[in-house]
Design an enzyme around this catalytic site. Sequence first.
Site, PDB file in Angstrom:
ATOM      1  N   GLU A 193      83.933  20.179 -11.553  1.00 10.75           N
ATOM      2  CA  GLU A 193      85.183  20.498 -10.847  1.00 10.75           C
ATOM      3  C   GLU A 193      85.931  19.212 -10.503  1.00 10.75           C
ATOM      4  O   GLU A 193      85.334  18.243 -10.038  1.00 10.75           O
ATOM      5  CB  GLU A 193      84.874  21.257  -9.550  1.00 10.75           C
ATOM      6  CG  GLU A 193      86.138  21.568  -8.757  1.00 10.75           C
ATOM      7  CD  GLU A 193      85.853  22.451  -7.553  1.00 10.75           C
ATOM      8  OE1 GLU A 193      85.340  23.563  -7.762  1.00 10.75           O
ATOM      9  OE2 GLU A 193      86.115  22.004  -6.433  1.00 10.75           O
ATOM     10  N   ALA A 208      96.158  24.463  -1.274  1.00 14.14           N
ATOM     11  CA  ALA A 208      96.344  25.770  -0.632  1.00 14.14           C
ATOM     12  C   ALA A 208      97.808  26.085  -0.363  1.00 14.14           C
ATOM     13  O   ALA A 208      98.245  27.219  -0.467  1.00 14.14           O
ATOM     14  CB  ALA A 208      95.541  25.835   0.650  1.00 14.14           C
ATOM     15  N   ALA A 264      91.030  37.356  -0.826  1.00  8.90           N
ATOM     16  CA  ALA A 264      90.970  36.941  -2.238  1.00  8.90           C
ATOM     17  C   ALA A 264      90.931  38.159  -3.163  1.00  8.90           C
ATOM     18  O   ALA A 264      91.468  38.116  -4.274  1.00  8.90           O
ATOM     19  CB  ALA A 264      89.748  36.062  -2.464  1.00  8.90           C
ATOM     20  N   TYR A 292      79.431  32.410  -0.742  1.00  5.54           N
ATOM     21  CA  TYR A 292      78.952  31.486   0.294  1.00  5.54           C
ATOM     22  C   TYR A 292      77.476  31.757   0.593  1.00  5.54           C
ATOM     23  O   TYR A 292      77.154  32.688   1.344  1.00  5.54           O
ATOM     24  CB  TYR A 292      79.812  31.660   1.560  1.00  5.54           C
ATOM     25  CG  TYR A 292      81.268  31.385   1.249  1.00  5.54           C
ATOM     26  CD1 TYR A 292      81.812  30.123   1.440  1.00  5.54           C
ATOM     27  CD2 TYR A 292      82.078  32.369   0.667  1.00  5.54           C
ATOM     28  CE1 TYR A 292      83.128  29.851   1.082  1.00  5.54           C
ATOM     29  CE2 TYR A 292      83.395  32.107   0.310  1.00  5.54           C
ATOM     30  CZ  TYR A 292      83.907  30.849   0.512  1.00  5.54           C
ATOM     31  OH  TYR A 292      85.210  30.571   0.149  1.00  5.54           O
ATOM     32  N   HIS A 326      80.375  32.955   4.785  1.00  4.86           N
ATOM     33  CA  HIS A 326      81.666  32.294   5.004  1.00  4.86           C
ATOM     34  C   HIS A 326      81.789  31.979   6.498  1.00  4.86           C
ATOM     35  O   HIS A 326      81.420  32.810   7.337  1.00  4.86           O
ATOM     36  CB  HIS A 326      82.803  33.209   4.532  1.00  4.86           C
ATOM     37  CG  HIS A 326      84.145  32.562   4.629  1.00  4.86           C
ATOM     38  ND1 HIS A 326      84.956  32.697   5.730  1.00  4.86           N
ATOM     39  CD2 HIS A 326      84.800  31.742   3.774  1.00  4.86           C
ATOM     40  CE1 HIS A 326      86.071  31.995   5.530  1.00  4.86           C
ATOM     41  NE2 HIS A 326      86.003  31.411   4.349  1.00  4.86           N
ATOM     42  N   GLN A 328      79.875  28.080  -2.798  1.00  7.63           N
ATOM     43  CA  GLN A 328      80.156  26.934  -1.940  1.00  7.63           C
ATOM     44  C   GLN A 328      78.978  25.961  -2.080  1.00  7.63           C
ATOM     45  O   GLN A 328      77.870  26.364  -2.457  1.00  7.63           O
ATOM     46  CB  GLN A 328      80.278  27.446  -0.486  1.00  7.63           C
ATOM     47  CG  GLN A 328      80.520  26.397   0.569  1.00  7.63           C
ATOM     48  CD  GLN A 328      81.813  25.654   0.330  1.00  7.63           C
ATOM     49  OE1 GLN A 328      81.875  24.811  -0.572  1.00  7.63           O
ATOM     50  NE2 GLN A 328      82.822  25.930   1.136  1.00  7.63           N
TER      51      GLN A 328
HETATM   52  P1  FAD Z   1      87.868  35.761   0.816  1.00  7.47           P
HETATM   53  O1  FAD Z   1      87.012  36.240  -0.274  1.00  7.47           O
HETATM   54  O2  FAD Z   1      89.116  36.501   1.101  1.00  7.47           O
HETATM   55  O3  FAD Z   1      86.973  35.685   2.149  1.00  7.47           O
HETATM   56  C1  FAD Z   1      87.422  35.001   3.314  1.00  7.47           C
HETATM   57  C2  FAD Z   1      86.863  35.678   4.552  1.00  7.47           C
HETATM   58  O4  FAD Z   1      87.434  36.985   4.674  1.00  7.47           O
HETATM   59  C3  FAD Z   1      85.353  35.896   4.510  1.00  7.47           C
HETATM   60  O5  FAD Z   1      84.846  35.731   5.803  1.00  7.47           O
HETATM   61  C4  FAD Z   1      85.197  37.325   4.031  1.00  7.47           C
HETATM   62  O6  FAD Z   1      83.993  37.923   4.476  1.00  7.47           O
HETATM   63  C5  FAD Z   1      86.427  37.976   4.671  1.00  7.47           C
HETATM   64  N1  FAD Z   1      86.920  39.114   3.861  1.00  7.47           N
HETATM   65  C6  FAD Z   1      87.107  39.139   2.537  1.00  7.47           C
HETATM   66  N2  FAD Z   1      87.558  40.354   2.148  1.00  7.47           N
HETATM   67  C7  FAD Z   1      87.666  41.094   3.268  1.00  7.47           C
HETATM   68  C8  FAD Z   1      88.067  42.433   3.543  1.00  7.47           C
HETATM   69  N3  FAD Z   1      88.467  43.245   2.539  1.00  7.47           N
HETATM   70  N4  FAD Z   1      88.050  42.866   4.830  1.00  7.47           N
HETATM   71  C9  FAD Z   1      87.658  42.041   5.850  1.00  7.47           C
HETATM   72  N5  FAD Z   1      87.277  40.772   5.638  1.00  7.47           N
HETATM   73  C10 FAD Z   1      87.272  40.301   4.376  1.00  7.47           C
HETATM   74  N6  FAD Z   1      90.490  26.273  -1.295  1.00  7.47           N
HETATM   75  C11 FAD Z   1      91.674  25.807  -1.780  1.00  7.47           C
HETATM   76  O7  FAD Z   1      92.635  25.694  -1.012  1.00  7.47           O
HETATM   77  N7  FAD Z   1      91.837  25.457  -3.101  1.00  7.47           N
HETATM   78  C12 FAD Z   1      90.813  25.572  -3.988  1.00  7.47           C
HETATM   79  O8  FAD Z   1      90.972  25.256  -5.164  1.00  7.47           O
HETATM   80  C13 FAD Z   1      89.539  26.051  -3.519  1.00  7.47           C
HETATM   81  N8  FAD Z   1      88.497  26.178  -4.357  1.00  7.47           N
HETATM   82  C14 FAD Z   1      87.319  26.689  -3.883  1.00  7.47           C
HETATM   83  C15 FAD Z   1      86.241  26.864  -4.785  1.00  7.47           C
HETATM   84  C16 FAD Z   1      85.033  27.369  -4.335  1.00  7.47           C
HETATM   85  C17 FAD Z   1      83.909  27.558  -5.308  1.00  7.47           C
HETATM   86  C18 FAD Z   1      84.864  27.697  -2.968  1.00  7.47           C
HETATM   87  C19 FAD Z   1      83.530  28.213  -2.469  1.00  7.47           C
HETATM   88  C20 FAD Z   1      85.912  27.532  -2.076  1.00  7.47           C
HETATM   89  C21 FAD Z   1      87.145  27.036  -2.521  1.00  7.47           C
HETATM   90  N9  FAD Z   1      88.232  26.884  -1.655  1.00  7.47           N
HETATM   91  C22 FAD Z   1      89.426  26.409  -2.135  1.00  7.47           C
HETATM   92  C23 FAD Z   1      88.099  27.197  -0.241  1.00  7.47           C
HETATM   93  C24 FAD Z   1      88.431  28.676   0.059  1.00  7.47           C
HETATM   94  O9  FAD Z   1      89.804  28.908  -0.155  1.00  7.47           O
HETATM   95  C25 FAD Z   1      88.051  28.945   1.528  1.00  7.47           C
HETATM   96  O10 FAD Z   1      86.645  28.917   1.671  1.00  7.47           O
HETATM   97  C26 FAD Z   1      88.648  30.173   2.183  1.00  7.47           C
HETATM   98  O11 FAD Z   1      88.379  30.080   3.586  1.00  7.47           O
HETATM   99  C27 FAD Z   1      88.087  31.505   1.718  1.00  7.47           C
HETATM  100  O12 FAD Z   1      88.451  31.796   0.452  1.00  7.47           O
HETATM  101  P2  FAD Z   1      87.807  33.056  -0.330  1.00  7.47           P
HETATM  102  O13 FAD Z   1      88.499  33.118  -1.623  1.00  7.47           O
HETATM  103  O14 FAD Z   1      86.330  32.973  -0.328  1.00  7.47           O
HETATM  104  O15 FAD Z   1      88.295  34.242   0.633  1.00  7.47           O
END
Ligand code: FAD
Length: 290
Positions: A17, A51, A124, A144, A148, A175
């Site tokens: 990455e 972001a 997401a 995670y 998370h 993560q």
């Molecule tokens: P989600 O999957 O939406 O989850 C976030 C939180 O919301 C979690 O606590 C989850 O349990 C909760 N949640 C999810 N769906 C629901 C639902 N339907 N109802 C209620 N709660 C829900 N950040 C950047 O800015 N740019 C990047 O390029 C980037 N790359 C990353 C790559 C990896 C491999 C990882 C692990 C993280 C990366 N991040 C990046 C960070 C990431 O954006 C953050 O960790 C962010 O806080 C969560 O993103 P997510 O896509 O996991 O969110």
Amino acid sequence: MKMSDILERRKLTVSFEIFPPKQDSGFEAVLGCVDELVTYEPDFISVTYGAGGGTSANTVRIARHIKNAGITPLAHLTCLSSTAEEVRRVVDELSAQGIQNVLALRGDRPKDPTFVPPGDFKHASDLVAEVLRRGDFCVGGACYPEGHPESAHMDSDLDNLKKKVDAGCSFLTTQMFFDNNMLYSFLYRAQAKGIKVPVIAGIMPVTNAAQIKRMVELSNAYLPPKILSLVDRFGESPEAMKQAGIAYATEQIIDLVSNGVRGIHIYAMNKSDVVRSIMGNISEIVRVAR
Ligand code: FAD
């Protein structure tokens, strides 16, 4: 090539990455880093996304460079701070450039307490569905092993992860974690929830003491005593710290591969020298396991 095809074909994938430069002046250096990473024949290279969308054009340009170098790119994309229209513009640009793989992320909440997100995307999983609606993509998501940071319980985090997979994720990237047992336990619990897609293990080589403090703040990752003693002993000696961090990451990878983990993703942090050392340490292991 789509990630789903790569993950199906390979017994082990190794990938890296990188992140786009904050300023255009750093662009050539990142391309130079890509050019070296390509020589290690990774299965794919992922490019992160700012972001706020500030570096989105650079994410696409770097992904295109990776593709032109003959390696599959995986473009990250975040949604929380963007409108649906902004997201669609980037997705269409990726499609126009022939980039077929997207890591769909929510993005972190901006630190500014007055910031109000546009509200088109909450999770997401909303982005996963949107990208799949928009074009012929293979979409992955983040997971995670230690939960998370916003989730009160691992169990509810896994329920949400299942929703994301059901929305159409073909694979997950973890993560960073520093204790492999965290990953093994996570994989077991994810399986029990019916999450069956491939999980790619994200490995962060810790090469300086300041970096680890920042990373732990961001990820809440558990630091085993073994890594804390490395930082205590070598944190003030940059070259020694780098060597120790490379050895730690190497050991983590060897243990994961020995235990049947099929995807290793090295958070290269644009440091091709660190990747060079790790790949030198595991070259035969990768050759045999692939
Ligand atoms: P989600 O999957 O939406 O989850 C976030 C939180 O919301 C979690 O606590 C989850 O349990 C909760 N949640 C999810 N769906 C629901 C639902 N339907 N109802 C209620 N709660 C829900 N950040 C950047 O800015 N740019 C990047 O390029 C980037 N790359 C990353 C790559 C990896 C491999 C990882 C692990 C993280 C990366 N991040 C990046 C960070 C990431 O954006 C953050 O960790 C962010 O806080 C969560 O993103 P997510 O896509 O996991 O969110």
